[in-house]
Design an enzyme around this catalytic site. Structure first.
Site, PDB file in Angstrom:
ATOM      1  CG  ASN A  59      -1.693   1.184   1.454  1.00 40.82           C
ATOM      2  OD1 ASN A  59      -1.760   1.897   0.518  1.00 40.82           O
ATOM      3  ND2 ASN A  59      -2.335   1.293   2.541  1.00 40.82           N
ATOM      4  CE  LYS A 118      -0.483   3.345   4.766  1.00 39.92           C
ATOM      5  NZ  LYS A 118      -0.214   3.337   6.203  1.00 39.92           N
ATOM      6  CG  HIS A 144      -6.105   2.203   5.124  1.00 41.21           C
ATOM      7  ND1 HIS A 144      -5.447   2.983   5.933  1.00 41.21           N
ATOM      8  CD2 HIS A 144      -4.925   1.157   4.961  1.00 41.21           C
ATOM      9  CE1 HIS A 144      -4.359   2.715   6.314  1.00 41.21           C
ATOM     10  NE2 HIS A 144      -3.865   1.549   5.924  1.00 41.21           N
ATOM     11  CD  GLU A 181      -2.983   5.768   6.666  1.00 42.88           C
ATOM     12  OE1 GLU A 181      -3.079   5.792   5.458  1.00 42.88           O
ATOM     13  OE2 GLU A 181      -2.328   5.115   7.275  1.00 42.88           O
ATOM     14  CD  GLU A 240      -3.783  -2.484   7.274  1.00 42.43           C
ATOM     15  OE1 GLU A 240      -2.496  -2.612   6.804  1.00 42.43           O
ATOM     16  OE2 GLU A 240      -4.306  -1.423   7.062  1.00 42.43           O
ATOM     17  N   GLY A 270       2.085   2.406  10.903  1.00 41.68           N
ATOM     18  CA  GLY A 270       3.042   3.531  10.742  1.00 41.68           C
ATOM     19  C   GLY A 270       3.523   3.661  12.104  1.00 41.68           C
ATOM     20  CB  SER A 296       4.662  -1.555  12.385  1.00 40.83           C
ATOM     21  OG  SER A 296       4.061   0.042  12.359  1.00 40.83           O
TER      22      SER A 296
HETATM   23  P1  PGA Z   1       2.491   0.235   7.605  1.00 36.69           P
HETATM   24  O1  PGA Z   1       1.020   0.556   6.913  1.00 36.69           O
HETATM   25  O2  PGA Z   1       3.145  -0.955   7.168  1.00 36.69           O
HETATM   26  O3  PGA Z   1       3.358   1.444   7.351  1.00 36.69           O
HETATM   27  O4  PGA Z   1       2.254   0.350   9.203  1.00 36.69           O
HETATM   28  C1  PGA Z   1       0.305  -0.466   6.819  1.00 36.69           C
HETATM   29  C2  PGA Z   1      -1.048  -0.153   6.278  1.00 36.69           C
HETATM   30  O5  PGA Z   1      -1.314   1.012   6.583  1.00 36.69           O
HETATM   31  O6  PGA Z   1      -1.558  -0.739   5.330  1.00 36.69           O
END
Ligand code: PGA
Length: 249
Positions: free
Chosen positions: A9, A11, A94, A96, A166, A172, A212
């Protein structure tokens, strides 16, 4: 046997030129992966990246699609438009998008239906925030997310869905769920799918872990029976790291 998968992803990262470079590197590196590989890119990269990875094992996902079919929705990108680029998957739900763009369960339900109607396979994200985990409400949160957006689908429709657990506190942040926490939640999610759709559908549902996940902890997470792969943010932006995670699956 359900599909094992590692999905990236990106982003809101990478200019078109940077994305082309990364997709080209991935195509040259991941020539014979041991699992399904999907890369989720911003809309503007989709058509070009699909051209680059054509004929390779890599598949492409959008990171979102509109909750309307077409028409006067300035700035939006429909599921049909995504599909026309050659992308086969669409990341939906997601955290976000839920948090910053206020995507509700109902909006996500519409997006899932439009994705499916346009032959896009949703990678649907669910997960609790830190306070919910701290008050031990993670199970009820995840259950409500599944019921609110997915569990009205027919079994046939649901079988097109890849789930991604998640935990929001792990995205993140460098704080990964422990392998035991991931396994416990993935097994719980599979039990909910089993209650709703039966054992065969549950056994065939791919459930990814995200938050992460990196080249150092991936093998330990993927070693769990119900963790079928990963949805990778930060570490998907560097070809060697993403390839190492794919190799761990
Ligand atoms: P990350 O993000 O691996 O940077 O923690 C995962 C995600 O949001 O899909």
């Amino acid at each position: 046997m359900r599909t094992k998968m590692v999905a990236g992803n990106w982003k809101m990262n990478k200019t078109l030129q940077e994305g082309v470079a990364l997709a080209t590197e991935l195509k040259n590196t991941l020539t014979n992966p041991s699992c399904a590989v999907v890369i989720g890119t911003p809309f503007i990269h989709l058509a070009t990246v699909c051209e680059i990875v054509k004929g390779s094992p890599i598949r492409v996902a959008a990171e979102n699609c509109a909750d309307r079919e077409s028409g006067a929705f300035t700035g939006e990108v429909s599921a049909a438009m995504v599909r026309s680029t050659g992308a086969e998957y669409c990341i939906l739900g997601h955290s976000e998008r839920r948090q910053y763009y206020h995507e509700t369960a109902e909006i996500l339900k519409q997006k899932v239906l439009l994705a499916l109607a346009n032959q896009l396979k949703p990678i649907f994200c669910i997960g609790e925030v830190k306070e919910e985990r701290e008050s031990n409400r993670q199970n009820e949160v995840v259950k409500a997310q599944l019921e609110g957006s997915l569990f009205d689908l027919s079994a046939e429709e649901f079988s097109q869905i890849t789930l991604a657990y998640e935990p929001v506190w792990a995205i993140g942040t460098g704080l990964t769920a422990t392998p035991a926490q991931a396994q416990e939640m993935h097994a719980y999610i599979r039990s909910l799918v089993c209650e709703r759709y039966g054992k065969e559908v549950a056994d065939n549902t791919t459930i990814l872990y995200g938050g992460s996940c990196n080249e150092k902890n991936a093998a330990e997470l993927f070693a769990n029976a119900d963790v079928d792969g990963g949805l990778i943010g930060g570490a998907s932006l560097v070809a060697e790291k993403f390839a190492a995670i794919v190799a761990a699956r």
